[in-house]
Design an enzyme around this catalytic site. Structure first.
Site, PDB file in Angstrom:
ATOM      1  N   THR A  86     -13.276 -10.020  -6.088  1.00  0.00           N
ATOM      2  CA  THR A  86     -12.488 -11.345  -6.323  1.00  0.00           C
ATOM      3  C   THR A  86     -13.184 -12.268  -7.113  1.00  0.00           C
ATOM      4  OG1 THR A  86     -11.292 -10.894  -4.163  1.00  0.00           O
ATOM      5  CG2 THR A  86     -11.431 -13.282  -5.163  1.00  0.00           C
ATOM      6  N   ARG A  88     -10.587 -15.536   6.045  1.00  0.00           N
ATOM      7  CA  ARG A  88      -9.714 -15.485   4.801  1.00  0.00           C
ATOM      8  C   ARG A  88      -8.845 -16.581   4.561  1.00  0.00           C
ATOM      9  NH1 ARG A  88     -10.101 -10.143   2.103  1.00  0.00           N
ATOM     10  NH2 ARG A  88     -10.801  -8.653   3.481  1.00  0.00           N
ATOM     11  N   SER A 124     -14.854  -4.138  -0.090  1.00  0.00           N
ATOM     12  CA  SER A 124     -15.328  -5.501   0.296  1.00  0.00           C
ATOM     13  C   SER A 124     -16.512  -5.734   0.160  1.00  0.00           C
ATOM     14  CB  SER A 124     -14.718  -5.584   1.808  1.00  0.00           C
ATOM     15  OG  SER A 124     -15.017  -6.892   2.085  1.00  0.00           O
ATOM     16  N   ASP A 126      -6.272  -8.159  -6.118  1.00  0.00           N
ATOM     17  CA  ASP A 126      -6.784  -6.798  -4.937  1.00  0.00           C
ATOM     18  C   ASP A 126      -5.848  -5.560  -5.172  1.00  0.00           C
ATOM     19  OD1 ASP A 126      -7.830  -6.059  -2.539  1.00  0.00           O
ATOM     20  OD2 ASP A 126      -5.964  -6.269  -1.542  1.00  0.00           O
ATOM     21  N   LYS A 139      -1.203  -4.923   3.578  1.00  0.00           N
ATOM     22  CA  LYS A 139      -1.792  -3.299   3.324  1.00  0.00           C
ATOM     23  C   LYS A 139      -0.564  -2.423   3.585  1.00  0.00           C
ATOM     24  CE  LYS A 139      -5.649  -4.232   1.510  1.00  0.00           C
ATOM     25  NZ  LYS A 139      -5.848  -4.249   0.053  1.00  0.00           N
ATOM     26  N   HIS A 182      -6.683  -0.082  -6.047  1.00  0.00           N
ATOM     27  CA  HIS A 182      -7.236  -1.162  -5.422  1.00  0.00           C
ATOM     28  C   HIS A 182      -8.094  -1.920  -5.970  1.00  0.00           C
ATOM     29  CE1 HIS A 182      -9.629  -2.395  -1.354  1.00  0.00           C
ATOM     30  NE2 HIS A 182      -8.517  -3.198  -1.597  1.00  0.00           N
TER      31      HIS A 182
END
Length: 533
Positions: A240, A319, A235, A254, A198, A217
């Site tokens: 995704t 993750r 999120s 992303d 990030k 983003h």
């Protein structure tokens, strides 16, 4: 130790150390280092798993941007905490001292798949598994390119460093300090690897708008006919999952830029959530967790070393980080044409929004600046009913510039390339969270497919009474009732109250943007209407 593991005089790093410097180690060597140093373990299927300790996610309150003569006029200081150049210099000097006896790992990588806009980045880490993580996530140059690699950006990541608030101007012992002018990022006091990726995104979000390029983003994919689509979303909204479509080429999951040649991935890998991951629902992502080279973060292993993706005891934010080419239908170039469709995803836990709506360019900018989704009860301590979340540009923590800069850029690009814009609700229907049900994924995928292939544009549309956007009345293969949220509620007055509440939240949130937008955008704001029985 091989020559590659010795101190390399060609490695012009920014730190001096009496330890060893491991320069551009590949996955196998980094596995050996990480396991040998007790940083990580091997899963039954060959992935590497590491725990991040106290910090299982980003620490946005500990992120600081250097305020100097260059950045002062351009940074959105209401959203970015300032640190002085002197405080940063002291911090950098103390990072150097702290690293003086450490073994270090160096990766020379690139942010941005567009050759004219790329950001060569040197990442120096204290942990071997961090080196593998960032090697997976950014773009790996060819060997010939490495011989002449000159970094423009440097990230120094030392989890064992502890900041001193009195000395460094920080909030706690954790720090993410960003010097946008010198392109240096210092990360200390946290082992969460996502801070590195990030940091590159933050830097590109600052640099690219000045070049007329829109940083986003979002995930992105492309159909067989070269019809690209981007998916904005916070999120948990399906960014995704929905972009990982076997019938389309995945550009990235992303971070992307939209420039004169089309869209391009900032990264060379993916960083997917794994909580409750299943082979049935997300087979491509699940398959990566069983491959050598993948890094699992805070995933609990059973006694047989098989990952338990249903176990959120360490964090719900589990993750996996893997190279993009671990996905079978991933793009080899990281580039695609100008997008034909812009998808803005929201998980509306209030059960008010339709499963899909078509947006005008003004409405698209309004919803882009709003960045709405909702948290649901049980996901965070203290959340007992749906709670609205507004994160401007679908990524406020990574936006150094004022949101209006990004919004105006997006508006110009949408108009210039005649892109269709859609709002897709992956949240609740038939009632709010706790009463209604989650929007069926089959419905979302079918509506999305119709939007992407162009057939949805020919449907009959109605104007939503509260939000003003166009909602399809009927779509082949879809129960028409689900297209009208109010009709799915047994208690119609309760729906009206919930809609009024959400419209009010949008209006309150948007007050801070009103001085920065024109009448067209304000005209796209939701306005509560008297609903018919």
């Amino acid at each position: 130790m091989s020559e590659a593991g010795k101190r390399n005089p060609a490695c012009k790093i920014d730190l001096e150390t009496t330890g060893m410097v491991r320069y551009n180690f590949g996955a196998a060597a980094l596995y050996e280092e990480a396991i040998g140093r007790g940083e990580a373990r091997l899963t039954a299927h060959g992935a590497l798993v590491a725990e991040t300790g106290q910090h299982t996610g980003r620490s946005p309150k500990d992120k600081f941007v250097v305020r100097d003569a260059t950045t002062a006029p351009h940074v959105w200081w209401d959203n970015n905490k300032a640190i002085s150049p002197a405080e940063f210099d002291t911090l950098l000097a103390d990072f150097r001292t702290h690293a003086a006896d450490k073994d270090l790992y160096v990766q020379d990588l690139v942010g941005g798949a567009d050759a004219e806009l790329k950001l060569p980045t040197r990442v120096i880490t204290e942990f071997a598994w961090h080196s593998l993580f960032i090697r997976n996530l950014l773009i790996r140059p060819e060997a010939a390119e490495l011989e002449h690699f000159v970094p423009e950006m440097t990230i120094i990541d030392l989890p064992s460093f502890r900041a001193d608030p009195a000395r460094h101007g920080t909030r706690t012992e954790t720090v993410i300090a960003v010097d946008l002018t010198r392109k240096i990022v210092l990360i200390g006091g946290t082992s969460y690897a996502g801070e590195m990726k990030k940091s590159v995104f933050t830097m590109l979000n600052y640099l690219l708008p000045a070049k007329g390029v829109m940083p986003m983003h979002c995930s992105a994919n492309e159909g067989p006919a070269g019809d690209a689509a981007v998916f904005f979303g916070l999120s948990g909204t399906g960014k995704t999952t929905l972009s990982a479509d076997p019938s389309r080429t995945l550009i990235g999951d992303d971070e992307h830029g939209w420039g004169p040649h089309g869209i391009f991935n900032f990264e060379g890998g993916c960083y997917a959530k794994t909580i409750r991951l299943s082979a049935e629902a997300e087979p491509e992502i699940f398959a990566t967790t069983r491959r050598f080279g993948t890094v699992l973060e805070n995933v609990v292993l059973g006694a047989d070393r098989v990952p338990d993706f249903d176990d959120g005891s360490l964090t719900e934010n589990t993750r996996c980080a893997y190279p993009l080419d671990f996905i079978p239908n991933a793009s080899k170039t990281g580039r695609a044409s100008h997008p034909r469709n812009i998808i803005m995803l929201t998980a509306d836990a209030f059960g008010v929004m339709p499963p899909i709506a078509r947006l005008t360019p003004a409405q698209a900018m309004y919803h882009f600046l709003s960045g709405y989704t909702a948290k649901v009860a049980g996901t965070e301590k203290g959340v007992i009913e749906p709670e609205a979340t507004f994160s401007t540009c679908f990524g406020a923590p990574f936006m150094p510039r004022h949101p209006s800069e990004y919004g105006n850029l997006l508006r110009e690009l949408i108009a210039g390339h005649d892109a269709d814009c859609w709002l897709v609700n992956t949240g609740w229907t038939g009632g709010a969270h706790g009463t209604g049900r989650r929007m069926p994924i089959k419905v979302t995928r079918a509506l999305l497919a119709a939007a992407l292939d162009g057939s949805l544009k020919s449907a009959d549309f109605r104007t939503d009474a509260n939000f003003g956007f166009a909602v399809p009345v009927a779509v082949a293969g879809i129960d028409s009732a689900i297209l009208d949220p109010r009709s799915t509620w047994a208690d119609k007055p309760a729906y009206d109250r919930q809609a009024a509440r959400l419209v009010g939240m949008f209006a309150t949130n948007f007050e801070k943007f009103e001085p920065h937008v024109d009448a067209t955008i304000m005209g796209a704001a939701p306005r509560l209407q008297e609903a018919a029985e």
